[in-house]
Design an enzyme around this catalytic site. Structure first.
Site, PDB file in Angstrom:
ATOM      1  N   TYR A 167      10.566  16.659 -23.144  1.00 27.71           N
ATOM      2  CA  TYR A 167      11.553  16.106 -22.200  1.00 27.71           C
ATOM      3  C   TYR A 167      12.771  16.987 -21.982  1.00 27.71           C
ATOM      4  O   TYR A 167      13.642  16.631 -21.210  1.00 27.71           O
ATOM      5  CB  TYR A 167      12.009  14.706 -22.659  1.00 27.71           C
ATOM      6  CG  TYR A 167      12.455  14.628 -24.107  1.00 27.71           C
ATOM      7  CD1 TYR A 167      13.733  15.028 -24.478  1.00 27.71           C
ATOM      8  CD2 TYR A 167      11.601  14.158 -25.098  1.00 27.71           C
ATOM      9  CE1 TYR A 167      14.148  14.969 -25.793  1.00 27.71           C
ATOM     10  CE2 TYR A 167      12.004  14.096 -26.422  1.00 27.71           C
ATOM     11  CZ  TYR A 167      13.274  14.503 -26.770  1.00 27.71           C
ATOM     12  OH  TYR A 167      13.671  14.459 -28.078  1.00 27.71           O
ATOM     13  N   LYS A 168      12.857  18.121 -22.681  1.00 27.34           N
ATOM     14  CA  LYS A 168      14.020  18.998 -22.513  1.00 27.34           C
ATOM     15  C   LYS A 168      13.735  19.990 -21.383  1.00 27.34           C
ATOM     16  O   LYS A 168      13.641  19.595 -20.232  1.00 27.34           O
ATOM     17  CB  LYS A 168      14.368  19.649 -23.853  1.00 27.34           C
ATOM     18  CG  LYS A 168      14.877  18.605 -24.860  1.00 27.34           C
ATOM     19  CD  LYS A 168      15.106  19.140 -26.259  1.00 27.34           C
ATOM     20  CE  LYS A 168      15.651  18.040 -27.160  1.00 27.34           C
ATOM     21  NZ  LYS A 168      15.625  18.379 -28.575  1.00 27.34           N
ATOM     22  N   ASP A 212      10.401  25.093 -34.750  1.00 26.71           N
ATOM     23  CA  ASP A 212      10.668  24.034 -33.785  1.00 26.71           C
ATOM     24  C   ASP A 212      11.179  24.701 -32.505  1.00 26.71           C
ATOM     25  O   ASP A 212      12.197  25.411 -32.526  1.00 26.71           O
ATOM     26  CB  ASP A 212      11.716  23.068 -34.368  1.00 26.71           C
ATOM     27  CG  ASP A 212      11.909  21.825 -33.502  1.00 26.71           C
ATOM     28  OD1 ASP A 212      11.720  21.926 -32.275  1.00 26.71           O
ATOM     29  OD2 ASP A 212      12.269  20.764 -34.061  1.00 26.71           O
ATOM     30  N   ARG A 222      28.689  21.114 -25.296  1.00 24.04           N
ATOM     31  CA  ARG A 222      27.450  21.865 -25.153  1.00 24.04           C
ATOM     32  C   ARG A 222      27.027  21.896 -23.689  1.00 24.04           C
ATOM     33  O   ARG A 222      27.036  20.853 -23.020  1.00 24.04           O
ATOM     34  CB  ARG A 222      26.401  21.145 -26.000  1.00 24.04           C
ATOM     35  CG  ARG A 222      25.226  21.958 -26.415  1.00 24.04           C
ATOM     36  CD  ARG A 222      24.425  21.166 -27.411  1.00 24.04           C
ATOM     37  NE  ARG A 222      23.804  19.985 -26.791  1.00 24.04           N
ATOM     38  CZ  ARG A 222      22.594  19.536 -27.094  1.00 24.04           C
ATOM     39  NH1 ARG A 222      21.868  20.140 -28.007  1.00 24.04           N
ATOM     40  NH2 ARG A 222      22.108  18.461 -26.511  1.00 24.04           N
ATOM     41  N   PHE A 250      18.340  20.785 -36.723  1.00 21.86           N
ATOM     42  CA  PHE A 250      18.453  19.448 -36.141  1.00 21.86           C
ATOM     43  C   PHE A 250      18.108  18.419 -37.222  1.00 21.86           C
ATOM     44  O   PHE A 250      17.102  18.565 -37.921  1.00 21.86           O
ATOM     45  CB  PHE A 250      17.504  19.332 -34.943  1.00 21.86           C
ATOM     46  CG  PHE A 250      17.738  18.100 -34.123  1.00 21.86           C
ATOM     47  CD1 PHE A 250      18.813  18.021 -33.261  1.00 21.86           C
ATOM     48  CD2 PHE A 250      16.876  17.018 -34.221  1.00 21.86           C
ATOM     49  CE1 PHE A 250      19.043  16.879 -32.505  1.00 21.86           C
ATOM     50  CE2 PHE A 250      17.097  15.875 -33.455  1.00 21.86           C
ATOM     51  CZ  PHE A 250      18.175  15.808 -32.600  1.00 21.86           C
TER      52      PHE A 250
HETATM   53  C1  LIG Z   1      15.712  17.304 -29.539  1.00 21.25           C
HETATM   54  C2  LIG Z   1      15.161  17.757 -30.841  1.00 21.25           C
HETATM   55  C3  LIG Z   1      14.227  16.987 -31.535  1.00 21.25           C
HETATM   56  C4  LIG Z   1      13.875  15.608 -31.051  1.00 21.25           C
HETATM   57  O1  LIG Z   1      12.853  15.022 -31.764  1.00 21.25           O
HETATM   58  P1  LIG Z   1      12.242  13.655 -31.221  1.00 21.25           P
HETATM   59  O2  LIG Z   1      11.206  13.314 -32.192  1.00 21.25           O
HETATM   60  O3  LIG Z   1      11.766  13.907 -29.837  1.00 21.25           O
HETATM   61  O4  LIG Z   1      13.352  12.649 -31.163  1.00 21.25           O
HETATM   62  C5  LIG Z   1      13.656  17.532 -32.683  1.00 21.25           C
HETATM   63  N1  LIG Z   1      14.026  18.754 -33.133  1.00 21.25           N
HETATM   64  C6  LIG Z   1      14.962  19.486 -32.485  1.00 21.25           C
HETATM   65  C7  LIG Z   1      15.323  20.826 -33.011  1.00 21.25           C
HETATM   66  C8  LIG Z   1      15.569  19.004 -31.343  1.00 21.25           C
HETATM   67  O5  LIG Z   1      16.497  19.716 -30.734  1.00 21.25           O
END
Ligand SMILES: *Cc1c(COP(=O)(O)O)cnc(C)c1O
Length: 412
Positions: A222-223, A197, A371, A126
């Site tokens: 939040y996921k 992560d 997705r 990401f």
């Molecule tokens: C959704 C996601 C994030 C989001 O990071 P934020 O700091 O909450 O915006 C980070 N890493 C991965 C792998 C994600 O999928």
């Protein structure tokens, strides 16, 4: 089609997680395949927020830090998340955002391997994880090699010069799931540290951080944890590293004694050292209540349902793949799959917009990925069938060609 309507209805009737759907507010008629991006609202959350706002904030005011345990929320929420990711309650704290937690843990991990100069990651990680690493490197005068590689080259990229191997367990686009145990072991064989992560893992399937020997981990609230938009994230530091992992964002909340107001920074001895400033009480409270939906949930049962949902979706999509050119990007092997399924299609953006207009919400990831996230706590098997039916309708009737579906919004 090999699974009939009657068969999926039977699966739903016998689903041990079926009753959990009642714990969520799901808009009537909507099929929500985006819980991997923003989880739906748990029904108990509005009442909690109402109480926090009216009573705790509105009436008890500053006394609430003690009276209502505001100060303890980050640790309390962290302990709830710990159970879902195979950690001890004192190894996880809820704090900040995932991006900021990557910054803190990466910097701390690099300092534990001061003689080494390489950070390994996946080119398809990401972007925020890669961007943060670039910022960390700039802060450290650019002296690190950022070794970003394709998945096939990952193992070969880990050698004795590596300080940290930084990966997202489940690829946000393809849904590919790394072998956390194998990669962590390989990382340790070369004397490096692991930073995982768990954005698409926590709450999606059982994670065994300690069993895999993981050093550091971060993840989103939040996921799959359903904490609401912009919910606090979490950070894990294995107990064996806690005393030595220096928190470079050395704020007062991570101080040994915040209310002693001393001029000199001394890090708290425990996981609290990973916190920085005043916790966002509203967000923490929402996440705290949202996590209650996981009470008594056996994560192995959750995983079983997740695999059945994604298997069913992949199977139902097969005729569409041959008829309309969707290309499956997600591994078929169960152990290499998270809880999402992705397809490549050159018209992916417009197709997804047309599908959303038909009441099935998934999302689009550049350059061409559709997705679909599968959240076992609230999805029904019958919805999987219906989602594919609506996608088939979008394709057969070329609904995606309507001009309104071609316009790109800011958030995809
Ligand atoms: C959704 C996601 C994030 C989001 O990071 P934020 O700091 O909450 O915006 C980070 N890493 C991965 C792998 C994600 O999928």
């Amino acid at each position: 089609m090999s699974q009939s309507q009657a068969e999926v209805e039977l699966l739903d009737r016998n689903d041990p997680l079926g009753p959990k759907r009642e714990a969520f507010r799901i808009p009537e008629g909507l099929i929500y395949l985006d819980g991997n991006s923003l989880g739906v609202l748990p029904r108990a959350v509005p009442a909690r927020l109402e109480r926090v706002i009216q009573q705790e904030w509105g009436t008890d005011l500053i006394r609430s830090w003690n009276l209502h345990g505001w100060m303890e929320l980050p640790l309390k929420v962290g302990a709830k998340i710990a159970r879902l990711i195979g950690a001890q309650p004192d190894e996880v704290v809820a704090a900040d955002s995932t991006s900021i937690n990557v910054f803190k843990t990466l910097l701390a991990a690099l300092r534990l391997r001061p003689e080494r100069r390489v950070i390994v990651s996946d080119l398809d990680n990401f972007p925020t994880d890669l961007y943060i690493a670039q910022g960390v490197n700039a802060l450290l005068d650019g002296k690190y090699e950022l070794r970003w590689v394709h998945k096939e080259g990952l193992e070969a990229a880990i050698d004795d010069s590596v300080a940290v191997v930084m990966l997202t367990e489940v690829d946000y686009r393809s849904g590919y799931r790394y072998d956390m145990r194998r990669i962590t072991e390989l990382t340790h064989q070369h004397g490096a540290l692991s930073l995982w992560d768990l954005a698409h893992s926590a709450g999606a399937f059982p994670v065994d951080l300690n069993d895999c020997g993981v050093d550091f981990a971060v993840g989103c609230g939040y996921k799959y944890l359903n904490g609401g938009p912009g919910a606090p994230a979490f950070v894990f530091v294995a107990r064996r590293h806690q005393a030595a992992a220096f928190p470079f964002l050395s704020g007062w909340m991570g101080h040994q004694a915040p209310f002693a107001f001393l001029p000199e920074y001394v890090a708290a001895e425990d996981i609290r050292r990973l916190t920085v400033g005043t916790p966002s009480v509203l967000g923490m409270s929402a996440l705290d209540t949202a996590l209650e939906v996981f009470d008594q949930v056996d994560m192995a049962v959750l995983r079983e349902k997740s695999l059945r949902l994604t298997d069913l979706f992949i199977e139902q999509m097969e005729p569409l793949c041959s008829a309309y050119g969707f290309q499956l990007m997600t591994p078929r092997a169960h152990e290499r799959r998270g809880s999402q399924v992705a397809y490549a299609h050159p018209e992916g953006y417009a197709i997804m917009q047309a599908l959303i207009a038909s009441g099935v919400i998934g999302d689009f990831r550049a350059p061409n990925i559709l997705r679909f996230g599968f959240t076992p706590l609230y999805l029904r098997y019958a919805e999987v069938l219906e989602a594919v039916r609506r996608l088939e309708d979008v394709m057969r009737n070329q609904k995606w060609q309507e001009p309104r579906f071609q316009v790109r919004e800011k958030v995809t």
